[in-house]
Write a protein that holds these residues in place. Structure first.
Motif, mmCIF file in Angstrom:
data_model
loop_
_atom_site.group_PDB
_atom_site.id
_atom_site.type_symbol
_atom_site.label_atom_id
_atom_site.label_comp_id
_atom_site.label_asym_id
_atom_site.label_seq_id
_atom_site.Cartn_x
_atom_site.Cartn_y
_atom_site.Cartn_z
ATOM 1 N N LEU A 49 32.082 57.001 29.758
ATOM 2 C CA LEU A 49 31.542 55.807 29.115
ATOM 3 C C LEU A 49 30.641 56.223 27.956
ATOM 4 C CD1 LEU A 49 30.899 52.705 29.025
ATOM 5 C CD2 LEU A 49 29.005 53.201 30.585
ATOM 6 N N THR A 50 30.948 55.709 26.775
ATOM 7 C CA THR A 50 30.071 55.870 25.625
ATOM 8 C C THR A 50 29.419 54.518 25.379
ATOM 9 O OG1 THR A 50 31.509 57.544 24.629
ATOM 10 C CG2 THR A 50 29.926 56.459 23.173
ATOM 11 N N SER A 51 28.096 54.481 25.365
ATOM 12 C CA SER A 51 27.378 53.215 25.272
ATOM 13 C C SER A 51 26.471 53.197 24.045
ATOM 14 C CB SER A 51 26.548 52.989 26.543
ATOM 15 O OG SER A 51 25.964 51.710 26.553
ATOM 16 N N LEU A 52 26.579 52.133 23.272
ATOM 17 C CA LEU A 52 25.760 51.976 22.067
ATOM 18 C C LEU A 52 24.634 50.986 22.354
ATOM 19 C CD1 LEU A 52 28.599 51.601 19.381
ATOM 20 C CD2 LEU A 52 27.781 53.669 20.552
ATOM 21 N N GLU A 53 23.408 51.373 22.044
ATOM 22 C CA GLU A 53 22.257 50.511 22.327
ATOM 23 C C GLU A 53 21.214 50.664 21.218
ATOM 24 O OE1 GLU A 53 19.611 48.052 23.190
ATOM 25 O OE2 GLU A 53 21.331 48.061 24.558
ATOM 26 N N LEU A 54 20.752 49.539 20.719
ATOM 27 C CA LEU A 54 19.765 49.549 19.641
ATOM 28 C C LEU A 54 18.439 50.168 20.071
ATOM 29 C CD1 LEU A 54 18.950 48.626 16.750
ATOM 30 C CD2 LEU A 54 18.265 46.444 17.770
ATOM 31 N N GLU A 55 17.955 49.768 21.252
ATOM 32 C CA GLU A 55 16.633 50.174 21.718
ATOM 33 C C GLU A 55 16.689 51.434 22.578
ATOM 34 O OE1 GLU A 55 13.892 48.719 20.857
ATOM 35 O OE2 GLU A 55 14.619 46.833 19.984
ATOM 36 N N LYS A 56 15.908 52.438 22.219
ATOM 37 C CA LYS A 56 15.897 53.693 22.970
ATOM 38 C C LYS A 56 15.424 53.492 24.401
ATOM 39 C CE LYS A 56 15.357 56.983 19.163
ATOM 40 N NZ LYS A 56 14.514 58.068 18.569
ATOM 41 N N ARG A 57 14.409 52.639 24.601
ATOM 42 C CA ARG A 57 13.901 52.449 25.967
ATOM 43 C C ARG A 57 14.915 51.718 26.845
ATOM 44 N NH1 ARG A 57 10.927 47.818 27.489
ATOM 45 N NH2 ARG A 57 10.975 46.107 25.977
ATOM 46 N N TYR A 58 15.718 50.857 26.249
ATOM 47 C CA TYR A 58 16.780 50.207 27.009
ATOM 48 C C TYR A 58 17.820 51.240 27.445
ATOM 49 C CZ TYR A 58 15.179 45.580 25.308
ATOM 50 O OH TYR A 58 14.450 44.456 25.026
ATOM 51 N N ALA A 59 18.196 52.100 26.512
ATOM 52 C CA ALA A 59 19.191 53.135 26.808
ATOM 53 C C ALA A 59 18.679 54.085 27.888
ATOM 54 C CB ALA A 59 19.532 53.913 25.546
ATOM 55 N N LYS A 60 17.396 54.378 27.857
ATOM 56 C CA LYS A 60 16.803 55.266 28.861
ATOM 57 C C LYS A 60 16.894 54.645 30.249
ATOM 58 C CE LYS A 60 12.577 57.854 29.931
ATOM 59 N NZ LYS A 60 11.172 58.148 29.508
ATOM 60 N N LEU A 61 16.575 53.366 30.357
ATOM 61 C CA LEU A 61 16.668 52.681 31.647
ATOM 62 C C LEU A 61 18.127 52.596 32.098
ATOM 63 C CD1 LEU A 61 15.356 51.124 33.972
ATOM 64 C CD2 LEU A 61 15.682 49.027 32.637
ATOM 65 N N ALA A 62 19.010 52.267 31.161
ATOM 66 C CA ALA A 62 20.434 52.166 31.496
ATOM 67 C C ALA A 62 20.942 53.495 32.044
ATOM 68 C CB ALA A 62 21.235 51.755 30.269
ATOM 69 N N HIS A 63 20.577 54.596 31.389
ATOM 70 C CA HIS A 63 21.039 55.913 31.845
ATOM 71 C C HIS A 63 20.499 56.212 33.241
ATOM 72 C CE1 HIS A 63 22.099 60.288 30.476
ATOM 73 N NE2 HIS A 63 22.682 59.939 31.609
ATOM 74 N N SER A 64 19.254 55.854 33.479
ATOM 75 C CA SER A 64 18.660 56.061 34.799
ATOM 76 C C SER A 64 19.427 55.293 35.865
ATOM 77 C CB SER A 64 17.192 55.612 34.782
ATOM 78 O OG SER A 64 16.631 55.672 36.086
ATOM 79 N N ASN A 65 19.790 54.058 35.556
ATOM 80 C CA ASN A 65 20.530 53.243 36.517
ATOM 81 C C ASN A 65 21.961 53.747 36.719
ATOM 82 O OD1 ASN A 65 18.500 51.428 37.294
ATOM 83 N ND2 ASN A 65 18.830 50.149 35.487
ATOM 84 N N LEU A 66 22.596 54.226 35.642
ATOM 85 C CA LEU A 66 23.943 54.802 35.780
ATOM 86 C C LEU A 66 23.897 56.069 36.631
ATOM 87 C CD1 LEU A 66 26.782 53.958 34.459
ATOM 88 C CD2 LEU A 66 24.773 52.717 33.622
#
Length: 212
Positions: free
Chosen positions: A80-97
Motif C-alpha cells: 500500500l502506497t498512501s498519500l497524505e497531506l499532514e505528516k502527523r496524520y500519516a504518522k498515526l496512520a502508519h502506527s495503526n497499520l
C-alpha cells in the motif's frame, strides 16, 4: 440515506475491535472524524481481494482506517502506497497499520497529493487498485493521474461522490464540494478510458475499471 446506511451497518457490520481503536485514536488526536463508514470499508477489502490487486495507491490516509481495509484485501502479498497531506496524520496512520500487521507493507508520501502523484508518474510506478478520499476539489485531477498510473484493468474507487445526497436532492443543503462531485461523477461515467458505476454505499462510491 442515513437510515439506509444505519440499516446496512446493523446487518453487515459485526464489530471490529481494531478498527474501533483506529476511530478512537483519530478522536484522541483531535483529527476530523471523516473515515469511511463500516459499510464502505468492507467493500474496499472485498474489492481488493476479488480483483487480486497487489499494488494499491490510496489518496488520503487520515488515521489509517481505510488503509487497513485496503491492506486486508491483499493480505501478506501486497503493498500500500498512501498519500497524505499532514505528516502527523500519516504518522498515526502508519502506527495503526503496524498494529494491524502491515508495518512492512505500507509506505507514506506526505505533502500535496498532486506533487506526490507527479513524482510517482515520473518514476513510472504502476498500481492495480486506487482509492480516492481526499480534498474533493481535486478529484478530477486525481482521477487523471490514477489512469496514468494504472495497470490495464485496474480499479479506481472514489468516496463521498453523493455529497450527503446533495448531488441529487435539491432540498438538501449543498456541501462546498457538491458541484465538484457532480462534475466528477459525469467525468467517470463518460471518460473514454473507464467503465464506471456508482454504488450508493456510505456517502456514495464510484467504481471505475480502466479499460485494457
Amino acid at each position: 440515506m442515513k437510515q439506509i446506511n444505519s440499516y446496512i451497518d446493523s446487518v453487515f457490520y459485526t464489530g471490529d475491535a481494531l478498527l474501533e481503536e483506529v476511530i478512537a485514536s483519530i478522536k484522541e488526536n483531535g483529527m476530523p472524524s471523516i473515515s469511511v463508514s463500516p459499510s464502505s470499508g468492507k467493500p474496499l477489502t472485498m474489492l481488493v481481494s476479488i480483483s487480486g490487486a497487489k499494488q494499491v495507491l490510496e489518496i488520503g490516509a487520515l488515521g489509517g482506517y481505510s488503509g487497513i481495509c485496503l491492506a486486508r484485501g491483499f493480505g501478506k502479498e501486497g503493498m500500500l502506497t498512501s498519500l497524505e497531506l499532514e505528516k502527523r496524520y500519516a504518522k498515526l496512520a502508519h502506527s495503526n497499520l503496524a498494529k494491524a500487521g502491515f508495518d512492512d507493507q505500507v509506505s507514506y508520501m506526505t505533502g500535496a497529493a498532486l506533487e506526490s502523484l507527479e513524482k510517482l508518474a515520473g518514476e513510472n510506478k504502476r498500481f492495480d487498485f486506487f482509492f480516492i478520499d481526499a480534498d474533493k476539489a481535486n478529484y478530477e485531477h486525481y482521477l487523471e493521474y490514477c489512469i496514468k498510473l494504472a495497470e490495464p484493468g485496474a480499479l479506481i474507487v472514489a468516496d463521498n461522490v453523493l455529497a450527503k445526497g446533495s448531488v441529487v436532492d435539491p432540498d438538501i443543503t449543498p456541501k462546498r464540494y457538491t458541484e465538484a462531485m457532480k462534475k466528477f461523477n459525469e467525468m467517470t461515467m463518460h471518460h473514454p478510458r473507464l467503465e464506471s458505476v456508482l454504488m450508493p454505499i456510505g456517502d456514495g462510491m464510484t467504481l471505475s475499471r480502466v479499460k485494457k
